[in-house]
Scaffold this active site. Sequence first.
Site, PDB file in Angstrom:
ATOM      1  N   ASN A 142     -12.994  -3.470   2.183  1.00 31.77           N
ATOM      2  CA  ASN A 142     -14.091  -2.503   2.224  1.00 31.77           C
ATOM      3  C   ASN A 142     -15.005  -2.701   1.021  1.00 31.77           C
ATOM      4  O   ASN A 142     -14.533  -2.845  -0.109  1.00 31.77           O
ATOM      5  CB  ASN A 142     -13.531  -1.087   2.248  1.00 31.77           C
ATOM      6  CG  ASN A 142     -12.775  -0.794   3.524  1.00 31.77           C
ATOM      7  OD1 ASN A 142     -13.208  -1.199   4.603  1.00 31.77           O
ATOM      8  ND2 ASN A 142     -11.651  -0.115   3.411  1.00 31.77           N
ATOM      9  N   HIS A 176     -10.155  -5.466  -3.450  1.00 30.26           N
ATOM     10  CA  HIS A 176      -8.833  -5.639  -2.838  1.00 30.26           C
ATOM     11  C   HIS A 176      -8.994  -6.032  -1.386  1.00 30.26           C
ATOM     12  O   HIS A 176      -9.942  -5.627  -0.720  1.00 30.26           O
ATOM     13  CB  HIS A 176      -7.988  -4.366  -2.949  1.00 30.26           C
ATOM     14  CG  HIS A 176      -8.645  -3.122  -2.444  1.00 30.26           C
ATOM     15  ND1 HIS A 176      -9.606  -2.455  -3.172  1.00 30.26           N
ATOM     16  CD2 HIS A 176      -8.499  -2.433  -1.299  1.00 30.26           C
ATOM     17  CE1 HIS A 176     -10.010  -1.401  -2.489  1.00 30.26           C
ATOM     18  NE2 HIS A 176      -9.361  -1.361  -1.338  1.00 30.26           N
ATOM     19  N   MET A 177      -8.046  -6.830  -0.929  1.00 34.31           N
ATOM     20  CA  MET A 177      -7.985  -7.197   0.481  1.00 34.31           C
ATOM     21  C   MET A 177      -6.775  -6.499   1.081  1.00 34.31           C
ATOM     22  O   MET A 177      -5.672  -6.585   0.559  1.00 34.31           O
ATOM     23  CB  MET A 177      -7.831  -8.713   0.637  1.00 34.31           C
ATOM     24  CG  MET A 177      -7.981  -9.195   2.063  1.00 34.31           C
ATOM     25  SD  MET A 177      -9.663  -9.031   2.711  1.00 34.31           S
ATOM     26  CE  MET A 177     -10.487 -10.406   1.891  1.00 34.31           C
ATOM     27  N   HIS A 178      -6.991  -5.766   2.176  1.00 31.16           N
ATOM     28  CA  HIS A 178      -5.885  -5.194   2.942  1.00 31.16           C
ATOM     29  C   HIS A 178      -5.342  -6.286   3.864  1.00 31.16           C
ATOM     30  O   HIS A 178      -6.119  -6.990   4.526  1.00 31.16           O
ATOM     31  CB  HIS A 178      -6.376  -4.048   3.831  1.00 31.16           C
ATOM     32  CG  HIS A 178      -6.924  -2.860   3.106  1.00 31.16           C
ATOM     33  ND1 HIS A 178      -6.192  -1.710   2.898  1.00 31.16           N
ATOM     34  CD2 HIS A 178      -8.143  -2.630   2.563  1.00 31.16           C
ATOM     35  CE1 HIS A 178      -6.948  -0.826   2.265  1.00 31.16           C
ATOM     36  NE2 HIS A 178      -8.138  -1.355   2.044  1.00 31.16           N
ATOM     37  N   GLU A 211     -12.385   3.324  -1.204  1.00 33.25           N
ATOM     38  CA  GLU A 211     -11.947   4.439  -2.058  1.00 33.25           C
ATOM     39  C   GLU A 211     -11.649   3.993  -3.480  1.00 33.25           C
ATOM     40  O   GLU A 211     -11.847   4.761  -4.421  1.00 33.25           O
ATOM     41  CB  GLU A 211     -10.714   5.108  -1.451  1.00 33.25           C
ATOM     42  CG  GLU A 211     -11.057   5.858  -0.156  1.00 33.25           C
ATOM     43  CD  GLU A 211      -9.855   6.520   0.483  1.00 33.25           C
ATOM     44  OE1 GLU A 211      -8.716   6.204   0.081  1.00 33.25           O
ATOM     45  OE2 GLU A 211     -10.073   7.343   1.381  1.00 33.25           O
ATOM     46  N   VAL A 212     -11.112   2.784  -3.633  1.00 32.66           N
ATOM     47  CA  VAL A 212     -10.750   2.298  -4.975  1.00 32.66           C
ATOM     48  C   VAL A 212     -11.746   1.204  -5.370  1.00 32.66           C
ATOM     49  O   VAL A 212     -11.811   0.153  -4.701  1.00 32.66           O
ATOM     50  CB  VAL A 212      -9.309   1.752  -5.013  1.00 32.66           C
ATOM     51  CG1 VAL A 212      -8.979   1.236  -6.409  1.00 32.66           C
ATOM     52  CG2 VAL A 212      -8.312   2.830  -4.584  1.00 32.66           C
ATOM     53  N   ASP A 224       0.837  -1.197   0.000  1.00 36.27           N
ATOM     54  CA  ASP A 224       0.000   0.000   0.000  1.00 36.27           C
ATOM     55  C   ASP A 224       0.879   1.256   0.000  1.00 36.27           C
ATOM     56  O   ASP A 224       1.878   1.329   0.703  1.00 36.27           O
ATOM     57  CB  ASP A 224      -0.929  -0.004   1.224  1.00 36.27           C
ATOM     58  CG  ASP A 224      -2.073   0.974   1.069  1.00 36.27           C
ATOM     59  OD1 ASP A 224      -3.223   0.521   0.925  1.00 36.27           O
ATOM     60  OD2 ASP A 224      -1.828   2.210   1.089  1.00 36.27           O
ATOM     61  N   ILE A 225       0.480   2.250  -0.783  1.00 34.28           N
ATOM     62  CA  ILE A 225       1.267   3.476  -0.939  1.00 34.28           C
ATOM     63  C   ILE A 225       1.212   4.350   0.326  1.00 34.28           C
ATOM     64  O   ILE A 225       2.087   5.192   0.534  1.00 34.28           O
ATOM     65  CB  ILE A 225       0.774   4.251  -2.186  1.00 34.28           C
ATOM     66  CG1 ILE A 225       1.847   5.154  -2.732  1.00 34.28           C
ATOM     67  CG2 ILE A 225      -0.522   4.978  -1.919  1.00 34.28           C
ATOM     68  CD1 ILE A 225       1.553   5.695  -4.124  1.00 34.28           C
TER      69      ILE A 225
HETATM   70  P1  AMP Z   1      -9.932   1.337   0.213  1.00 37.14           P
HETATM   71  O1  AMP Z   1     -10.251   2.586   1.003  1.00 37.14           O
HETATM   72  O2  AMP Z   1     -10.290   0.080   0.932  1.00 37.14           O
HETATM   73  O3  AMP Z   1     -10.502   1.406  -1.189  1.00 37.14           O
HETATM   74  O4  AMP Z   1      -8.356   1.285   0.109  1.00 37.14           O
HETATM   75  C1  AMP Z   1      -7.627   1.778  -0.976  1.00 37.14           C
HETATM   76  C2  AMP Z   1      -6.156   1.692  -0.620  1.00 37.14           C
HETATM   77  O5  AMP Z   1      -5.409   1.854  -1.807  1.00 37.14           O
HETATM   78  C3  AMP Z   1      -5.674   2.765   0.359  1.00 37.14           C
HETATM   79  O6  AMP Z   1      -5.116   2.124   1.506  1.00 37.14           O
HETATM   80  C4  AMP Z   1      -4.617   3.523  -0.456  1.00 37.14           C
HETATM   81  O7  AMP Z   1      -3.517   3.967   0.319  1.00 37.14           O
HETATM   82  C5  AMP Z   1      -4.209   2.500  -1.493  1.00 37.14           C
HETATM   83  N1  AMP Z   1      -3.665   3.030  -2.743  1.00 37.14           N
HETATM   84  C6  AMP Z   1      -4.179   3.998  -3.528  1.00 37.14           C
HETATM   85  N2  AMP Z   1      -3.426   4.192  -4.610  1.00 37.14           N
HETATM   86  C7  AMP Z   1      -2.409   3.303  -4.526  1.00 37.14           C
HETATM   87  C8  AMP Z   1      -1.254   3.014  -5.344  1.00 37.14           C
HETATM   88  N3  AMP Z   1      -1.030   3.661  -6.498  1.00 37.14           N
HETATM   89  N4  AMP Z   1      -0.415   2.039  -4.944  1.00 37.14           N
HETATM   90  C9  AMP Z   1      -0.638   1.385  -3.777  1.00 37.14           C
HETATM   91  N5  AMP Z   1      -1.682   1.608  -2.970  1.00 37.14           N
HETATM   92  C10 AMP Z   1      -2.548   2.561  -3.329  1.00 37.14           C
END
Ligand code: AMP
Length: 121
Positions: free
Chosen positions: A93, A106-108, A101-102, A35-36
């Site tokens: 999420n 994806h799984m954190h 947000e994305v 994660d960035i």
């Molecule tokens: P969510 O809120 O569950 O959609 O999490 C999205 C995650 O993506 C966040 O933890 C961000 O920090 C991460 N993220 C966004 N852009 C990038 C990127 N280019 N590379 C790695 N992680 C990212």
Amino acid sequence: MKMSYDPNNIFAKILRGEIPCNKHDECDHTLAFFDIAPQAKTHILVITKGAYSDMADFSANASSGEQAAFITAIGRAAKLAGLEEGGYRIISNTGKDSHQEVPHLHMHILGGEPIGPLRAS
Ligand code: AMP
């Protein structure tokens, strides 16, 4: 109502090689990268290569092979990162109340240090 998949989301761009990522692991169906903006000492994201917007979409529409590969990839990524002994948390999420947000599944994976209770009180 569920949103349709947006192919311009940032993880779709990573999968197409249009923007870089700090890759951790990969298989035919999944990609794992760091994660960035890490929320723990170790913070990995495992994403599907298939175009699924969230867990609701994936659980309803992905093949059993994709679903098995995703679960396997999460465990493998955590093990590769050395998280098994100390333990880790996984979060995905989904939907408007979750703060996703994305809009690509994806799984954190969070660990590498004690990360506290599930929600701050
Ligand atoms: P969510 O809120 O569950 O959609 O999490 C999205 C995650 O993506 C966040 O933890 C961000 O920090 C991460 N993220 C966004 N852009 C990038 C990127 N280019 N590379 C790695 N992680 C990212």
